[in-house]
Design a protein around this motif. Structure first.
Motif, PDB file in Angstrom:
ATOM      1  N   ARG A   1       5.856   8.046   6.461  1.00 56.81           N
ATOM      2  CA  ARG A   1       6.290   6.780   7.029  1.00 56.81           C
ATOM      3  C   ARG A   1       6.337   6.893   8.542  1.00 56.81           C
ATOM      4  N   MET A   2       6.530   5.733   9.202  1.00 58.24           N
ATOM      5  CA  MET A   2       6.617   5.730  10.658  1.00 58.24           C
ATOM      6  C   MET A   2       7.823   6.528  11.156  1.00 58.24           C
ATOM      7  N   SER A   3       8.868   6.588  10.337  1.00 57.94           N
ATOM      8  CA  SER A   3      10.028   7.387  10.709  1.00 57.94           C
ATOM      9  C   SER A   3      10.698   7.908   9.454  1.00 57.94           C
TER      10      SER A   3
ATOM     11  N   LYS B   1      -4.130   9.958  13.764  1.00 55.70           N
ATOM     12  CA  LYS B   1      -3.648   8.923  12.851  1.00 55.70           C
ATOM     13  C   LYS B   1      -2.329   8.360  13.373  1.00 55.70           C
ATOM     14  N   GLU B   2      -2.181   7.034  13.328  1.00 57.58           N
ATOM     15  CA  GLU B   2      -1.044   6.368  13.980  1.00 57.58           C
ATOM     16  C   GLU B   2       0.303   6.903  13.498  1.00 57.58           C
TER      17      GLU B   2
ATOM     18  N   GLN C   1      -2.682   1.575   5.670  1.00 57.11           N
ATOM     19  CA  GLN C   1      -3.332   2.729   5.056  1.00 57.11           C
ATOM     20  C   GLN C   1      -4.725   2.998   5.626  1.00 57.11           C
ATOM     21  N   TRP C   2      -5.109   2.292   6.675  1.00 60.09           N
ATOM     22  CA  TRP C   2      -6.472   2.391   7.176  1.00 60.09           C
ATOM     23  C   TRP C   2      -6.900   3.843   7.422  1.00 60.09           C
ATOM     24  N   GLY C   3      -6.079   4.621   8.082  1.00 65.85           N
ATOM     25  CA  GLY C   3      -6.439   6.002   8.364  1.00 65.85           C
ATOM     26  C   GLY C   3      -6.670   6.815   7.105  1.00 65.85           C
ATOM     27  N   ASN C   4      -5.812   6.640   6.098  1.00 67.52           N
ATOM     28  CA  ASN C   4      -5.979   7.364   4.844  1.00 67.52           C
ATOM     29  C   ASN C   4      -7.224   6.907   4.088  1.00 67.52           C
ATOM     30  N   LEU C   5      -7.525   5.607   4.168  1.00 68.39           N
ATOM     31  CA  LEU C   5      -8.695   5.084   3.480  1.00 68.39           C
ATOM     32  C   LEU C   5      -9.979   5.632   4.101  1.00 68.39           C
ATOM     33  N   ILE C   6     -10.046   5.629   5.421  1.00 67.37           N
ATOM     34  CA  ILE C   6     -11.236   6.121   6.117  1.00 67.37           C
ATOM     35  C   ILE C   6     -11.433   7.613   5.874  1.00 67.37           C
ATOM     36  N   SER C   7     -10.342   8.319   5.597  1.00 62.35           N
ATOM     37  CA  SER C   7     -10.421   9.748   5.291  1.00 62.35           C
ATOM     38  C   SER C   7     -11.405  10.001   4.155  1.00 62.35           C
ATOM     39  N   GLY C   8     -11.354   9.169   3.123  1.00 68.11           N
ATOM     40  CA  GLY C   8     -12.260   9.337   1.978  1.00 68.11           C
ATOM     41  C   GLY C   8     -13.690   8.990   2.310  1.00 68.11           C
TER      42      GLY C   8
END
Length: 423
Positions: free
Chosen positions: A81-83, A150-151, A196-203
């Motif tokens: 999470r962000m925090s 990743k953000e 979830q963009w970063g996790n999606l692009i990971s794949g």
């Protein structure tokens, strides 16, 4: 003819894609395999998950093959999470939640036919992979610079709390999921919330490096309430899909109370109404917002979808009772309990005199007031008028309790409260 991508775009359900033209071409070439992941971090899905579940249903109705992944492995780690670091849940608890979420998701989807949903669990492949195999076969394809950018990771690293390697590795596991589903089932599209963009692009990157193939991702909007907060349990006050955690009445009320500024957006996201119907409700909201026609349509549609038509009927009947227009004796036990949660409710003995009950719940402040109101004919219990003589008798003798042992005390239409009878 409108395509599924056109439909999703009109509904506001497309935020980003890895390449719109390439995705549109793949969808038009014929049925594709697609998936969305759901981590078992609680005993139920909440309304924030509905965007993803119903998007899967829309793809299915368009003839595409959905795979619903419930993360028995990633659920043991938790998406960062962000925090705040997530609490690691017990393996047995997570396994139970996997079964519950699979059942919830499958209720919204067709299980048979060429587009029938397949339920998958990433514990089936991650759980079989040793540490050395994971590092050699998967880890070597990831670069630290990309992962650190990743953000969520960057924000956590810039804070005092930092991030554990466990949560840092989540993006690698999600990339592995896409790779495994591509290899096992030919899945070429993954979608999820825009956060979830970063996790999606990971794949996407992993499949390109390992298999030399291009696949696709799509993100949906993060659905927020009028105050800007997300529909999620992290923010508190989650609206769950499990009727034991959020009653159908409370669920219906949540949507009925949607702000005018949000209701049309929600109709597009969460209902299967046609464009013309939604636009007509939008126009009515602009011209006669006091009718709340769009909110009523939204609440009825989603409650029926999640809990069934009888639950919707009960929710509307409960609302009528609260406004003094319906018969409380027609409600089931769950709905009576929900009403009790909305009203002042006190415990009392069945031998308690009605006059004392009305004072105890605060409808009136003295017995003399209760007696005068009874003489005027303005008091009722469970919808039955109470006379001046009956108000002196025990509650249990005057009326039959509602399910759960409740009695609804009312003065006119506006003042109402409950007593819960014992003994």
């Amino acid at each position: 003819m409108q395509t599924i991508l056109d439909e999703l775009t009109w509904r506001g359900l497309v935020v980003q894609t890895s390449g719109r033209d390439a995705l549109a071409a793949a969808l038009e070439d014929g049925p594709i395999g697609l998936y969305c992941g759901f981590d078992p971090t609680a005993a139920s899905l909440h309304v924030g998950h509905l965007t993803q579940v119903l998007t899967m249903r829309r793809f299915q109705l368009a003839g595409h093959r959905p795979y619903a992944l419930v993360g028995g492995a990633t659920g043991l780690i938790g998406d960062p999470r962000m925090s705040g670091e997530r609490v690691l849940n017990d393996e047995g608890v997570v396994a139970g939640w996997v079964d519950t979420l699979r059942d919830q998701i499958s209720r919204f989807l067709d299980l048979e036919g060429p587009a029938g949903v397949q339920m998958v669990n990433n514990l089936d492949w991650i759980g079989q992979m040793g540490a050395l195999q994971f590092l050699r076969d998967i880890g070597k394809h990831y670069r630290m610079g990309t992962m650190l950018a990743k953000e969520t990771v960057a924000r956590r690293l810039s804070s005092d709390e930092g991030i554990s390697y466990t949560e840092f590795s989540y993006q690698v596991l999600q990339g592995l999921d896409f790779l495994e589903l591509y290899r096992r089932h030919g899945v070429t599209l993954q979608y999820g919330g825009n956060d979830q963009w970063g996790n999606l692009i990971s794949g996407v990157d992993l499949i390109h490096k390992v298999e030399g193939e291009d696949v696709h991702v799509l993100t949906t909007p993060l659905v927020t309430k009028a105050d800007g907060t997300k529909f999620g349990k992290s923010e508190g006050g989650a609206i769950w899909l499990d009727a034991e955690l959020t009653s159908p009445y409370a669920f219906h009320q949540f949507w009925l109370n949607a702000a005018d500024a949000d209701v049309v957006k929600y109709l597009r996201y969460f209902t299967f109404r046609e464009r013309e119907d939604i636009e007509a409700l939008e126009q009515e909201t602009l011209e006669a917002p006091q009718r709340r026609a769009a909110q009523k349509a939204l609440a009825d549609d989603i409650t029926t979808l999640v809990h069934g038509p009888e639950a919707t009927r009960q929710a509307n009947a409960a609302a009528a009772v609260l406004f003094g227009r319906g018969d409380v004796r027609e409600l089931d036990g769950t709905t009576v309990e929900a009403i009790a949660g909305e009203l002042t409710t006190v415990d009392a003995s069945a031998d308690t005199a009605l006059v004392d009950g009305f004072v105890a719940v605060g409808i009136m402040t003295s017995k003399s007031q209760v007696r005068r109101a009874a003489a005027e004919g303005s008091l009722s219990v469970n919808g039955e008028k109470i006379s001046g003589e009956e108000v002196e008798r025990p509650i249990g003798e005057v009326v039959r309790p509602l399910p759960g042992g409740y009695a609804l005390l009312r003065r006119g239409r506006k003042a109402a409260a409950m007593v819960r009878l014992a003994g």
